[in-house]
Write a protein that holds these residues in place. Structure first.
Motif, PDB file in Angstrom:
ATOM      1  N   GLU A 104       4.445  -8.964  33.012  1.00  0.00           N
ATOM      2  CA  GLU A 104       3.890  -7.837  33.767  1.00  0.00           C
ATOM      3  C   GLU A 104       3.074  -6.896  32.896  1.00  0.00           C
ATOM      4  OE1 GLU A 104       6.597  -5.698  36.245  1.00  0.00           O
ATOM      5  OE2 GLU A 104       7.534  -7.508  37.053  1.00  0.00           O
ATOM      6  N   VAL A 105       3.685  -6.342  31.857  1.00  0.00           N
ATOM      7  CA  VAL A 105       2.980  -5.325  31.090  1.00  0.00           C
ATOM      8  C   VAL A 105       3.572  -5.169  29.694  1.00  0.00           C
ATOM      9  CG1 VAL A 105       4.462  -3.447  31.917  1.00  0.00           C
ATOM     10  CG2 VAL A 105       2.115  -2.938  31.171  1.00  0.00           C
ATOM     11  N   PHE A 106       2.717  -4.862  28.737  1.00  0.00           N
ATOM     12  CA  PHE A 106       3.122  -4.423  27.404  1.00  0.00           C
ATOM     13  C   PHE A 106       2.299  -3.170  27.136  1.00  0.00           C
ATOM     14  CE2 PHE A 106       4.878  -6.069  23.185  1.00  0.00           C
ATOM     15  CZ  PHE A 106       4.821  -4.827  22.577  1.00  0.00           C
ATOM     16  N   SER A 107       2.946  -2.015  27.096  1.00  0.00           N
ATOM     17  CA  SER A 107       2.229  -0.763  26.871  1.00  0.00           C
ATOM     18  C   SER A 107       2.614  -0.174  25.528  1.00  0.00           C
ATOM     19  CB  SER A 107       2.512   0.237  27.994  1.00  0.00           C
ATOM     20  OG  SER A 107       3.892   0.544  28.070  1.00  0.00           O
ATOM     21  N   MET A 108       1.662   0.509  24.916  1.00  0.00           N
ATOM     22  CA  MET A 108       1.878   1.120  23.611  1.00  0.00           C
ATOM     23  C   MET A 108       1.069   2.398  23.508  1.00  0.00           C
ATOM     24  SD  MET A 108      -0.100  -1.895  21.457  1.00  0.00           S
ATOM     25  CE  MET A 108       0.912  -3.188  22.179  1.00  0.00           C
ATOM     26  N   LYS A 109       1.538   3.317  22.682  1.00  0.00           N
ATOM     27  CA  LYS A 109       0.863   4.599  22.521  1.00  0.00           C
ATOM     28  C   LYS A 109       0.370   4.753  21.090  1.00  0.00           C
ATOM     29  CE  LYS A 109       5.323   6.894  21.711  1.00  0.00           C
ATOM     30  NZ  LYS A 109       6.260   7.912  22.214  1.00  0.00           N
ATOM     31  N   LYS A 110      -0.506   5.711  20.907  1.00  0.00           N
ATOM     32  CA  LYS A 110      -1.152   5.945  19.618  1.00  0.00           C
ATOM     33  C   LYS A 110      -0.139   6.268  18.526  1.00  0.00           C
ATOM     34  CE  LYS A 110      -4.676   8.952  17.532  1.00  0.00           C
ATOM     35  NZ  LYS A 110      -5.750   9.918  17.860  1.00  0.00           N
ATOM     36  N   ASN A 111      -0.325   5.653  17.367  1.00  0.00           N
ATOM     37  CA  ASN A 111       0.436   6.006  16.176  1.00  0.00           C
ATOM     38  C   ASN A 111      -0.322   7.131  15.489  1.00  0.00           C
ATOM     39  OD1 ASN A 111       1.810   6.216  13.769  1.00  0.00           O
ATOM     40  ND2 ASN A 111       1.312   4.163  13.030  1.00  0.00           N
ATOM     41  N   ALA A 112       0.085   8.352  15.736  1.00  0.00           N
ATOM     42  CA  ALA A 112      -0.633   9.519  15.213  1.00  0.00           C
ATOM     43  C   ALA A 112      -0.590   9.587  13.692  1.00  0.00           C
ATOM     44  CB  ALA A 112      -0.050  10.799  15.810  1.00  0.00           C
ATOM     45  N   SER A 113       0.335   8.846  13.085  1.00  0.00           N
ATOM     46  CA  SER A 113       0.474   8.867  11.629  1.00  0.00           C
ATOM     47  C   SER A 113      -0.089   7.607  10.976  1.00  0.00           C
ATOM     48  CB  SER A 113       1.955   9.023  11.259  1.00  0.00           C
ATOM     49  OG  SER A 113       2.500  10.211  11.807  1.00  0.00           O
ATOM     50  N   TYR A 114      -0.951   6.895  11.693  1.00  0.00           N
ATOM     51  CA  TYR A 114      -1.469   5.635  11.151  1.00  0.00           C
ATOM     52  C   TYR A 114      -2.182   5.875   9.828  1.00  0.00           C
ATOM     53  CZ  TYR A 114      -3.512   0.951  11.106  1.00  0.00           C
ATOM     54  OH  TYR A 114      -3.862  -0.329  10.765  1.00  0.00           O
ATOM     55  N   TRP A 115      -1.924   5.028   8.886  1.00  0.00           N
ATOM     56  CA  TRP A 115      -2.426   5.212   7.522  1.00  0.00           C
ATOM     57  C   TRP A 115      -3.930   5.026   7.385  1.00  0.00           C
ATOM     58  CZ3 TRP A 115      -4.816   1.039   5.188  1.00  0.00           C
ATOM     59  CH2 TRP A 115      -4.595  -0.218   5.780  1.00  0.00           C
ATOM     60  N   TYR A 142      -8.467   5.751  12.740  1.00  0.00           N
ATOM     61  CA  TYR A 142      -7.946   4.921  13.830  1.00  0.00           C
ATOM     62  C   TYR A 142      -6.491   5.250  14.128  1.00  0.00           C
ATOM     63  CZ  TYR A 142     -12.082   2.484  12.187  1.00  0.00           C
ATOM     64  OH  TYR A 142     -13.358   2.189  11.787  1.00  0.00           O
ATOM     65  N   PRO A 143      -6.057   4.959  15.370  1.00  0.00           N
ATOM     66  CA  PRO A 143      -6.852   4.485  16.507  1.00  0.00           C
ATOM     67  C   PRO A 143      -7.485   5.650  17.254  1.00  0.00           C
ATOM     68  CG  PRO A 143      -4.572   4.623  17.165  1.00  0.00           C
ATOM     69  CD  PRO A 143      -4.621   5.044  15.711  1.00  0.00           C
ATOM     70  N   TYR A 144      -8.484   5.351  18.049  1.00  0.00           N
ATOM     71  CA  TYR A 144      -9.125   6.385  18.852  1.00  0.00           C
ATOM     72  C   TYR A 144      -8.382   6.629  20.162  1.00  0.00           C
ATOM     73  CZ  TYR A 144     -13.119   5.736  15.698  1.00  0.00           C
ATOM     74  OH  TYR A 144     -13.936   5.646  14.602  1.00  0.00           O
ATOM     75  N   GLY A 166       6.474  -1.769  13.874  1.00  0.00           N
ATOM     76  CA  GLY A 166       5.636  -2.140  12.747  1.00  0.00           C
ATOM     77  C   GLY A 166       5.033  -0.935  12.073  1.00  0.00           C
ATOM     78  N   THR A 167       3.895  -1.159  11.397  1.00  0.00           N
ATOM     79  CA  THR A 167       3.146  -0.067  10.775  1.00  0.00           C
ATOM     80  C   THR A 167       1.820   0.140  11.481  1.00  0.00           C
ATOM     81  OG1 THR A 167       2.016  -1.561   9.230  1.00  0.00           O
ATOM     82  CG2 THR A 167       4.114  -0.616   8.494  1.00  0.00           C
ATOM     83  N   GLY A 168       1.562  -0.598  12.544  1.00  0.00           N
ATOM     84  CA  GLY A 168       0.249  -0.694  13.160  1.00  0.00           C
ATOM     85  C   GLY A 168      -0.259   0.556  13.828  1.00  0.00           C
ATOM     86  N   PRO A 169      -1.477   0.485  14.356  1.00  0.00           N
ATOM     87  CA  PRO A 169      -2.136   1.655  14.951  1.00  0.00           C
ATOM     88  C   PRO A 169      -1.514   2.135  16.256  1.00  0.00           C
ATOM     89  CG  PRO A 169      -3.472  -0.312  15.259  1.00  0.00           C
ATOM     90  CD  PRO A 169      -2.369  -0.692  14.328  1.00  0.00           C
ATOM     91  N   PHE A 170      -0.683   1.302  16.875  1.00  0.00           N
ATOM     92  CA  PHE A 170      -0.020   1.705  18.116  1.00  0.00           C
ATOM     93  C   PHE A 170       1.485   1.477  18.014  1.00  0.00           C
ATOM     94  CE2 PHE A 170      -4.391   0.991  19.375  1.00  0.00           C
ATOM     95  CZ  PHE A 170      -4.650   2.050  20.229  1.00  0.00           C
ATOM     96  N   VAL A 171       2.228   2.268  18.790  1.00  0.00           N
ATOM     97  CA  VAL A 171       3.689   2.247  18.786  1.00  0.00           C
ATOM     98  C   VAL A 171       4.198   1.704  20.122  1.00  0.00           C
ATOM     99  CG1 VAL A 171       5.785   3.647  18.572  1.00  0.00           C
ATOM    100  CG2 VAL A 171       3.737   4.236  17.241  1.00  0.00           C
ATOM    101  N   ARG A 223       0.852  -1.192   0.000  1.00  0.00           N
ATOM    102  CA  ARG A 223       0.000   0.000   0.000  1.00  0.00           C
ATOM    103  C   ARG A 223       0.886   1.239   0.000  1.00  0.00           C
ATOM    104  NH1 ARG A 223      -5.171   0.330   0.421  1.00  0.00           N
ATOM    105  NH2 ARG A 223      -5.332  -1.863   1.045  1.00  0.00           N
ATOM    106  N   ALA A 224       0.620   2.148  -0.900  1.00  0.00           N
ATOM    107  CA  ALA A 224       1.466   3.328  -1.065  1.00  0.00           C
ATOM    108  C   ALA A 224       1.322   4.289   0.111  1.00  0.00           C
ATOM    109  CB  ALA A 224       1.098   4.045  -2.363  1.00  0.00           C
ATOM    110  N   GLY A 225       2.418   4.949   0.460  1.00  0.00           N
ATOM    111  CA  GLY A 225       2.395   5.999   1.466  1.00  0.00           C
ATOM    112  C   GLY A 225       2.460   5.536   2.904  1.00  0.00           C
ATOM    113  N   VAL A 226       2.624   4.250   3.136  1.00  0.00           N
ATOM    114  CA  VAL A 226       2.669   3.719   4.502  1.00  0.00           C
ATOM    115  C   VAL A 226       4.109   3.715   5.005  1.00  0.00           C
ATOM    116  CG1 VAL A 226       2.209   1.727   5.979  1.00  0.00           C
ATOM    117  CG2 VAL A 226       0.629   2.298   4.113  1.00  0.00           C
TER     118      VAL A 226
END
Length: 650
Positions: free
Chosen positions: A318-329, A333-335, A305-310, A213-216
């Motif tokens: 214990e924990v796996f935390s991730m933040k919003k990918n503001a540039s998600y193609w 999403y994500p909200y 990755g390219t996913g909705p969270f970084v 997919r182009a631009g990702v």
């Protein structure tokens, strides 16, 4: 002997059992006492009602009553503890069942003002009805922002690189937020391109062109292009588990005419190839990060990755935390601004974490947990059963010296087992008994498969006696399960039934949850409590059952039971090559019948997963794919959903 016959003599009064159970689980639920784990049973603590239910328990304005909305739609450390026959499973089952109900009430359960509504045929093997899955209601406008904490059933005991992960359900729930897949399952029961712009075969399905997919961009600003696809699929082809899936791939290369396109060639026609691109083999990681993590192993736990969270932080167990990918193609999403995953293996503890406010959402396949959640007027429940897995006992059927190489003895185990009793007793009576690997929403489902559905101890004894007459000597078998009480009680019931049928010794091996998959992959078992075989196309079972996926004990293989059946191989190969829906349906049904005849596994129940959340958490829902089709509800992997469309009131 039926399970209720085992329970009858050992039924103390409920209050006493509840008190005993509270003492045992004590500190785990805030009551003091020793900690005891009672976790999700791998075998048959699931539910299949040919629908899912969204129970919105937010109070209706001015009424004080809960509002229900119902929709219909159709898992190596070799150390272990061995337990020979000593204790009566009837007494253990009775105590466990009654005390689970008592502890659930003590930890926040109560009377429900809501009414559970179900639809569809009530027969345990009736075909599912199909209705539209949940979508965001017109009056609901998703609100960007906010944070969510999700409790998951387990952590993953491997690096977070696609070709190296030993990925069970909880793993996919986490990592699909970091990685996008080249294709996704759609609501038509087929596939749609996702991160890939297109997947195009040649005339005989021996070549597939995958266009990026182009631009990702990857999270580290590496472009997603044909070279990225080649890097990932080449690694997948040589991967520990993904290599078995892509075994028939011969070459992966850049299209000389288009740098955005990768060309995959296969050794024989593979019409269902895109289905392999919907899961672990189709996860796309940054080539830059992959190469850097080759040199620095500490980077393997920090996926890109390219996913909705970084990726933000990972602490094993214990924990796996991730933040919003503001540039998600894929806008909007994500909200959410962030999401945090916390592994809580114990199903009751997971539910208690939601009730206490420690987490916002969870997933569970535990029948008792789902039954309790249906009565909960303070939270929401979504049940997912479409294209789901089967909970069963996996058999190693070709191990040298094992009695399980004998079909009659395998079938004797099936006749001796009271699956309905297990479902009703341990699973809160909510499960639907399975007669094969395919649930009612899957291609290949049959109402009758030839598999024994009713306990027949006389028949079991007859088959065992005949085997022992032909094979003098002590008849022993080992049964593997996880290290939790509910699974153990299931195993102890099987232990007593099989002993009654004539086995001289049945031992129980408890294996640490983190090493469970590895143990199966190495083939170091005889009978193994298991859950598997969800999906849309028979080809998704190819590597679990084809003899090409069988390896000697001690070598990693996805054909865990080491099945070697030429008839089964032929059916799987025919299905892989075919694009004809009617032909594929007949082939899948023939496979179902073969499993019923051969007793290659001991089928338990068709799994259902409950997604439980606070009333302020909205989702999971389906969404529109780039090609205009809707996603399949449940994300195509049982127990998972797409977190990118979750949103919270704030």
């Amino acid at each position: 002997m039926a399970l209720h016959d085992l329970l009858e003599p050992a039924m103390p009064r409920r209050a006493t059992l509840g008190e005993r159970y509270l003492e045992k689980v004590g500190t785990e639920h805030g009551h003091g006492g020793d900690r005891t784990s009672v976790s999700t049973p791998t075998r048959s603590i699931g539910l299949l009602c040919e629908h899912f239910t969204v129970i919105d328990v937010t109070q209706a304005a001015g009424t004080g009553e809960a509002t229900n909305v119902t929709h219909t739609l159709g898992e190596a450390r070799m150390g272990h503890s061995s337990r020979p026959s000593r204790r009566r499973p009837g007494r253990l089952l009775a105590a466990l069942v009654l005390s689970i109900g008592a502890i659930a009430a003590a930890c926040g359960g109560g009377d429900s003002k809501s009414s559970q509504t179900t639809t569809g045929n009530t027969d345990s093997t009736a075909p599912a009805t199909t209705a539209p899955p949940p979508t965001t209601a017109a009056e609901e406008q998703p609100v960007p922002g906010g944070n969510v904490v999700m409790a998951i059933e387990a952590d993953t005991s491997s690096p977070w690189r696609p070709a190296e992960m030993l990925c069970a359900i909880a793993c996919h729930q986490v990592i699909r937020n970091i990685y996008d897949t080249l294709a996704m399952p759609n609501g038509d029961g087929s596939w749609s391109p996702y991160l890939a712009e297109s997947l195009t075969p040649n005339a005989d399905y021996t070549e597939w062109k995958i266009t990026a997919r182009a631009g990702v961009m990857f999270h580290d600003s590496t472009p997603f292009d044909g070279a990225a696809i080649v890097e990932n699929l080449t690694r997948a082809k040589n991967g520990i588990t993904t290599g078995a899936i892509l075994r028939s791939v011969t070459t992966v290369a850049i299209d000389p005419a288009d740098p955005m396109t990768a060309v995959v060639t296969v050794e024989k026609p593979w019409a269902a190839f895109p289905f392999a691109m919907m899961g672990q083999s189709g996860y796309m990681a940054s080539p830059t990060w992959l190469k850097a993590s080759d040199a620095d192993a500490t980077l393997k736990s920090k996926p890109v990755g390219t996913g909705p969270f970084v990726y933000e932080k990972y602490v094993p167990n214990e924990v796996f935390s991730m933040k919003k990918n503001a540039s998600y193609w894929n806008k909007p999403y994500p909200y959410l601004d962030s999401i945090e995953f916390r592994p809580i293996p114990d199903a009751l503890s997971r539910r208690e974490a939601l009730l206490s406010g420690t987490v916002d959402i969870l997933h569970s396949a535990n029948g008792q947990t789902i039954a309790d959640a249906r009565k909960d007027t303070a939270n929401k429940l979504t049940e997912i059963s479409n294209n789901g897995e089967t909970a069963y006992s996996l058999l190693h059927v070709t191990q040298d010296g094992s009695p399980l190489t004998d079909k009659s003895l395998r079938c004797a185990l099936a006749y001796a087992t009271d699956d309905k009793g297990l479902i009703d007793t341990i699973g809160a009576g909510v499960a639907k008994q399975a007669n094969g690997p395919f649930s009612p929403t899957q291609v290949g489902y049959l109402a009758e498969t030839g598999y024994p559905m009713t306990q027949d101890m006389a028949k079991a004894k007859e088959l065992v006696a005949a085997y022992k007459a032909a094979h003098p000597g002590k008849l022993t078998i080992s049964l593997a399960t996880t290290q939790d009480n509910t699974n153990l009680v299931t195993a102890q019931a099987q232990q007593q039934w099989w002993t009654e049928a004539g086995f001289d010794e049945v031992t129980i091996d408890q294996i640490d949850q983190a090493q469970y998959i590895l143990t199966a992959a190495l083939g170091k078992f005889q009978v193994f409590q298991w859950r598997n075989h969800g999906g849309f196309d028979l080809d998704q079972q190819y590597y679990w059952w084809h003899s090409s996926g069988s390896k000697p004990v001690g070598e990693l293989a996805l054909n865990f039971g080491r099945i070697k059946d030429t008839k089964l191989d032929t059916l799987l190969d025919r299905n892989r090559a075919s694009a004809d829906a009617a032909e594929k349906k007949q082939i899948a049904e023939d496979v179902n019948k073969l499993f019923g005849e051969e007793c290659y596994n001991l089928w338990g129940s068709w799994s259902i997963w409950g997604i439980m959340s606070k009333p302020t958490v909205h989702g999971p829902v389906v969404f529109e794919l780039p090609d205009g089709k809707e996603t399949a509800f449940g994300a195509g992997i049982a127990g998972t959903f797409y977190a990118m469309n979750l949103w919270v009131e704030h």
